[in-house]
Design a protein around this motif. Structure first.
Motif, PDB file in Angstrom:
ATOM      1  N   ASP A  10     -45.216  59.448 -29.430  1.00 27.43           N
ATOM      2  CA  ASP A  10     -45.412  58.173 -28.763  1.00 27.43           C
ATOM      3  C   ASP A  10     -44.654  58.275 -27.438  1.00 27.43           C
ATOM      4  OD1 ASP A  10     -45.973  55.341 -28.460  1.00 27.43           O
ATOM      5  OD2 ASP A  10     -43.881  54.995 -28.975  1.00 27.43           O
ATOM      6  N   HIS A  13     -40.556  53.713 -25.684  1.00 28.56           N
ATOM      7  CA  HIS A  13     -39.528  53.472 -26.710  1.00 28.56           C
ATOM      8  C   HIS A  13     -39.171  54.732 -27.505  1.00 28.56           C
ATOM      9  CE1 HIS A  13     -40.509  49.206 -26.075  1.00 28.56           C
ATOM     10  NE2 HIS A  13     -41.753  49.519 -26.329  1.00 28.56           N
ATOM     11  N   THR A  14     -39.904  55.818 -27.276  1.00 28.39           N
ATOM     12  CA  THR A  14     -39.635  57.058 -28.016  1.00 28.39           C
ATOM     13  C   THR A  14     -39.008  58.105 -27.108  1.00 28.39           C
ATOM     14  OG1 THR A  14     -41.438  56.624 -29.582  1.00 28.39           O
ATOM     15  CG2 THR A  14     -40.674  58.912 -29.388  1.00 28.39           C
ATOM     16  N   LYS A  55     -43.587  40.378 -26.591  1.00 32.83           N
ATOM     17  CA  LYS A  55     -43.640  40.900 -27.961  1.00 32.83           C
ATOM     18  C   LYS A  55     -44.726  40.196 -28.775  1.00 32.83           C
ATOM     19  CE  LYS A  55     -40.763  41.804 -32.012  1.00 32.83           C
ATOM     20  NZ  LYS A  55     -39.400  41.695 -32.618  1.00 32.83           N
ATOM     21  N   ASP A  59     -48.310  41.915 -30.097  1.00 33.19           N
ATOM     22  CA  ASP A  59     -48.688  41.873 -31.509  1.00 33.19           C
ATOM     23  C   ASP A  59     -50.129  41.381 -31.647  1.00 33.19           C
ATOM     24  OD1 ASP A  59     -48.001  41.955 -34.418  1.00 33.19           O
ATOM     25  OD2 ASP A  59     -48.388  39.805 -34.268  1.00 33.19           O
ATOM     26  N   THR A  62     -52.505  44.218 -30.367  1.00 32.07           N
ATOM     27  CA  THR A  62     -52.676  45.324 -31.313  1.00 32.07           C
ATOM     28  C   THR A  62     -53.546  44.915 -32.501  1.00 32.07           C
ATOM     29  OG1 THR A  62     -50.588  44.778 -32.435  1.00 32.07           O
ATOM     30  CG2 THR A  62     -50.501  46.446 -30.694  1.00 32.07           C
ATOM     31  N   ASP A 188     -41.402  55.414 -32.586  1.00 30.62           N
ATOM     32  CA  ASP A 188     -40.384  54.411 -32.916  1.00 30.62           C
ATOM     33  C   ASP A 188     -40.940  53.209 -33.669  1.00 30.62           C
ATOM     34  OD1 ASP A 188     -40.524  51.755 -30.844  1.00 30.62           O
ATOM     35  OD2 ASP A 188     -41.746  53.495 -30.359  1.00 30.62           O
ATOM     36  N   ASN A 189     -42.266  53.029 -33.663  1.00 30.32           N
ATOM     37  CA  ASN A 189     -42.843  51.818 -34.224  1.00 30.32           C
ATOM     38  C   ASN A 189     -43.249  52.041 -35.676  1.00 30.32           C
ATOM     39  OD1 ASN A 189     -45.012  49.793 -34.878  1.00 30.32           O
ATOM     40  ND2 ASN A 189     -44.464  49.079 -32.819  1.00 30.32           N
ATOM     41  N   ALA A 192     -47.260  50.900 -36.001  1.00 21.24           N
ATOM     42  CA  ALA A 192     -48.207  51.677 -35.202  1.00 21.24           C
ATOM     43  C   ALA A 192     -48.077  53.179 -35.443  1.00 21.24           C
ATOM     44  CB  ALA A 192     -48.011  51.367 -33.724  1.00 21.24           C
ATOM     45  N   ASP A 193     -46.863  53.694 -35.401  1.00 22.89           N
ATOM     46  CA  ASP A 193     -46.653  55.140 -35.494  1.00 22.89           C
ATOM     47  C   ASP A 193     -46.494  55.631 -36.934  1.00 22.89           C
ATOM     48  OD1 ASP A 193     -46.585  55.418 -32.638  1.00 22.89           O
ATOM     49  OD2 ASP A 193     -44.549  54.616 -32.668  1.00 22.89           O
ATOM     50  N   HIS A 216     -38.661  52.739 -44.725  1.00 24.48           N
ATOM     51  CA  HIS A 216     -39.875  53.130 -44.023  1.00 24.48           C
ATOM     52  C   HIS A 216     -40.573  54.263 -44.760  1.00 24.48           C
ATOM     53  CE1 HIS A 216     -37.625  56.649 -42.656  1.00 24.48           C
ATOM     54  NE2 HIS A 216     -36.659  55.822 -42.288  1.00 24.48           N
TER      55      HIS A 216
END
Length: 232
Positions: A10, A13-14, A55, A59, A62, A188-189, A192-193, A216
């Protein structure tokens, strides 16, 4: 340990520090439009409200509830409304100015270049899967000096699907020649990830930069990019 050939990162954020870069770009737009003179102050309050609306709208985006164009300007419009300013032209101007400034920011997470050099030397095929917008993500890569590390960047615009939808992962396999078994998703998500990769049958690495203590489905978890050396 399992052998991987294709590493899908990603971007935001990654490896590219979205929060730091977005805050810098937003402050420049805030100053350029002299928002303090309109009673929108301090900047930290403006930034906090923007982050909240961004944010929520991401959301919705997505989940396919709004389109990209709506996301871009409405996050500014809703932020202005919090300051009792219902000015759509200003919101649209702010949005465009922010999007022009954002991709020229260059902050990345610590050890980004070192780990990418390390992985390239080990002959991994490095790619990107991002829900970001084509033009903006390409500019980020070039301005941050990251473009030469990645063979292919797959975006939601390009594939017609957003992570965690399996369609974007299927598209990534098609254009790179990879398979879920010889690939791994690094992001990081958690939805999503990580969830997206798990649903598709891919292993994953959760890049937990904020050190969130949460459960997770990731195959691995790291809190600093240097820890990828322990996996690959």
């Amino acid at each position: 340990m399992k052998t991987y050939q294709h590493l899908f990162f990603d971007l935001d954020h990654t490896i590219w520090d979205f929060e730091a870069n977005a805050k810098d770009a937003l402050k420049e737009s805030y100053l350029h439009h002299e928002l303090a003179l309109r009673g929108i102050e301090p900047f930290e309050s403006f930034y906090e409200k923007y982050t909240y609306h961004n944010k929520k709208l991401w959301d919705r985006y997505t989940k396919g509830l709004i389109i990209q164009r709506e996301l871009k300007w409405k996050r500014m419009f809703l932020t202005l409304l919090d300051f009792k300013i219902g000015d759509e032209p200003l919101a649209r101007s702010l949005s465009q100015d922010f999007l022009d400034r954002l991709p020229i920011r260059t902050k990345v997470f610590p050890y980004t270049f070192e780990i990418l050099d390390y992985l390239k030397k080990k002959k991994y095929n490095l790619h990107l899967i991002t829900n970001g917008f084509n033009r903006i993500q390409e500019q980020k890569l070039v301005n941050a000096g990251l473009q030469d590390y990645f063979e292919i960047m797959i975006t939601s615009e390009q594939s017609g699907c957003l992570k965690p939808n399996a369609g974007i992962f299927e598209y990534a396999m098609d254009v790179t020649g990879a398979t879920p078994k010889n690939s791994i998703m690094i992001g990081d998500n958690l939805i999503a990830d990580i969830q997206g990769a798990a649903n598709f049958g891919m292993d994953s690495v959760f890049t937990n930069h904020i050190e969130d203590d949460t459960k997770h489905l990731a195959t691995y978890e790291i809190r600093h990019l240097k820890e990828l050396e322990d996996i690959f």
